[in-house]
Design a protein around this motif. Structure first.
Motif, PDB file in Angstrom:
ATOM      1  N   HIS A 178       0.817  -1.225   0.000  1.00  0.00           N
ATOM      2  CA  HIS A 178       0.000   0.000   0.000  1.00  0.00           C
ATOM      3  C   HIS A 178       0.853   1.279   0.000  1.00  0.00           C
ATOM      4  CE1 HIS A 178      -3.689  -2.308   0.477  1.00  0.00           C
ATOM      5  NE2 HIS A 178      -3.020  -3.060   1.334  1.00  0.00           N
ATOM      6  N   ASP A 179       2.145   1.124  -0.233  1.00  0.00           N
ATOM      7  CA  ASP A 179       3.076   2.266  -0.314  1.00  0.00           C
ATOM      8  C   ASP A 179       2.983   3.155   0.935  1.00  0.00           C
ATOM      9  OD1 ASP A 179       5.125   3.504  -1.665  1.00  0.00           O
ATOM     10  OD2 ASP A 179       3.803   4.830  -2.811  1.00  0.00           O
ATOM     11  N   ILE A 180       2.997   2.527   2.101  1.00  0.00           N
ATOM     12  CA  ILE A 180       2.838   3.228   3.377  1.00  0.00           C
ATOM     13  C   ILE A 180       4.100   4.018   3.705  1.00  0.00           C
ATOM     14  CG2 ILE A 180       2.470   2.921   5.870  1.00  0.00           C
ATOM     15  CD1 ILE A 180      -0.004   2.232   4.083  1.00  0.00           C
ATOM     16  N   ASP A 181       3.931   5.283   4.099  1.00  0.00           N
ATOM     17  CA  ASP A 181       5.089   6.084   4.506  1.00  0.00           C
ATOM     18  C   ASP A 181       5.035   6.492   5.971  1.00  0.00           C
ATOM     19  OD1 ASP A 181       3.047   7.948   3.956  1.00  0.00           O
ATOM     20  OD2 ASP A 181       4.028   8.655   2.147  1.00  0.00           O
ATOM     21  N   LEU A 182       3.959   6.134   6.684  1.00  0.00           N
ATOM     22  CA  LEU A 182       3.865   6.342   8.132  1.00  0.00           C
ATOM     23  C   LEU A 182       2.982   5.257   8.725  1.00  0.00           C
ATOM     24  CD1 LEU A 182       4.393   8.079  10.702  1.00  0.00           C
ATOM     25  CD2 LEU A 182       2.270   9.289  10.154  1.00  0.00           C
ATOM     26  N   ILE A 183       3.477   4.623   9.772  1.00  0.00           N
ATOM     27  CA  ILE A 183       2.697   3.622  10.503  1.00  0.00           C
ATOM     28  C   ILE A 183       2.440   4.158  11.903  1.00  0.00           C
ATOM     29  CG2 ILE A 183       2.658   1.273  11.447  1.00  0.00           C
ATOM     30  CD1 ILE A 183       4.623   0.475   9.206  1.00  0.00           C
ATOM     31  N   VAL A 184       1.187   4.101  12.338  1.00  0.00           N
ATOM     32  CA  VAL A 184       0.808   4.516  13.688  1.00  0.00           C
ATOM     33  C   VAL A 184       0.328   3.268  14.421  1.00  0.00           C
ATOM     34  CG1 VAL A 184      -0.695   5.999  15.084  1.00  0.00           C
ATOM     35  CG2 VAL A 184       0.127   6.802  12.846  1.00  0.00           C
ATOM     36  N   VAL A 185       0.964   2.975  15.557  1.00  0.00           N
ATOM     37  CA  VAL A 185       0.584   1.795  16.330  1.00  0.00           C
ATOM     38  C   VAL A 185       0.411   2.156  17.797  1.00  0.00           C
ATOM     39  CG1 VAL A 185       1.679   0.084  14.825  1.00  0.00           C
ATOM     40  CG2 VAL A 185       2.995   1.101  16.664  1.00  0.00           C
ATOM     41  N   GLY A 186      -0.408   1.387  18.470  1.00  0.00           N
ATOM     42  CA  GLY A 186      -0.569   1.542  19.910  1.00  0.00           C
ATOM     43  C   GLY A 186       0.525   0.772  20.617  1.00  0.00           C
TER      44      GLY A 186
END
Length: 147
Positions: free
Chosen positions: A108-116
């Motif tokens: 998905h060409d992700i450039d930022l991942i936000v995780v808990g």
């Protein structure tokens, strides 16, 4: 000398169907998506190690998958209610940190991942490892952890 902040186009927020509410990481991901006019990808990766691989042999797995899809739809609507209209939901199975960093981020060409960041005790982290810690270590893009 000024600092140029990176503009994000594809933001992925990881939601755990087994865990508590993920409103804080989700809210933060929505803020990033709004501020960057980015697509928000809401993902849950069902760790199926404790279940059989086929639903017909494990009714709990079918129930859990249904719950995951309902939860993703619910978060998609919440994102739209917050003004984020470019929303994609992703359901996947396998190891969450591996699937997110090695497969979903690239696909998905992700450039930022936000995780808990869960607050597991030291013994749990030693035995199981933290998904958030694994994502931080393995991701090839920026990662924000939210407590």
């Amino acid at each position: 000398m000024g600092y140029n902040m990176q503009s994000y186009q594809n933001i992925l927020v990881g939601i755990d169907v087994h865990g508590p509410e993920w409103d804080k990481p989700f809210d933060q991901a929505c803020i990033y998506a709004l501020n960057h006019d980015a697509t928000l990808h809401i993902a849950t990766v069902l760790n199926t190690k404790t279940y059989t691989t086929e639903e017909r042999f494990d009714p709990k797995l079918k129930e859990l998958k249904q719950h995951a899809h309902e939860m993703l739809d619910n978060y998609k609507q919440k994102a739209k209610d917050k003004g984020v209209y470019q929303v994609n939901v992703i359901f996947d199975t396998g190891s969450p940190k591996t699937r997110i960093t090695r497969h979903l981020a690239q696909k998905h060409d992700i450039d930022l991942i936000v995780v808990g960041a869960n607050l597991a005790n030291k013994a749990e982290k030693f035995v199981l490892g933290s998904v958030a810690d694994g994502i931080v270590r393995e991701a090839r893009c920026d990662v924000v952890t939210v407590k």
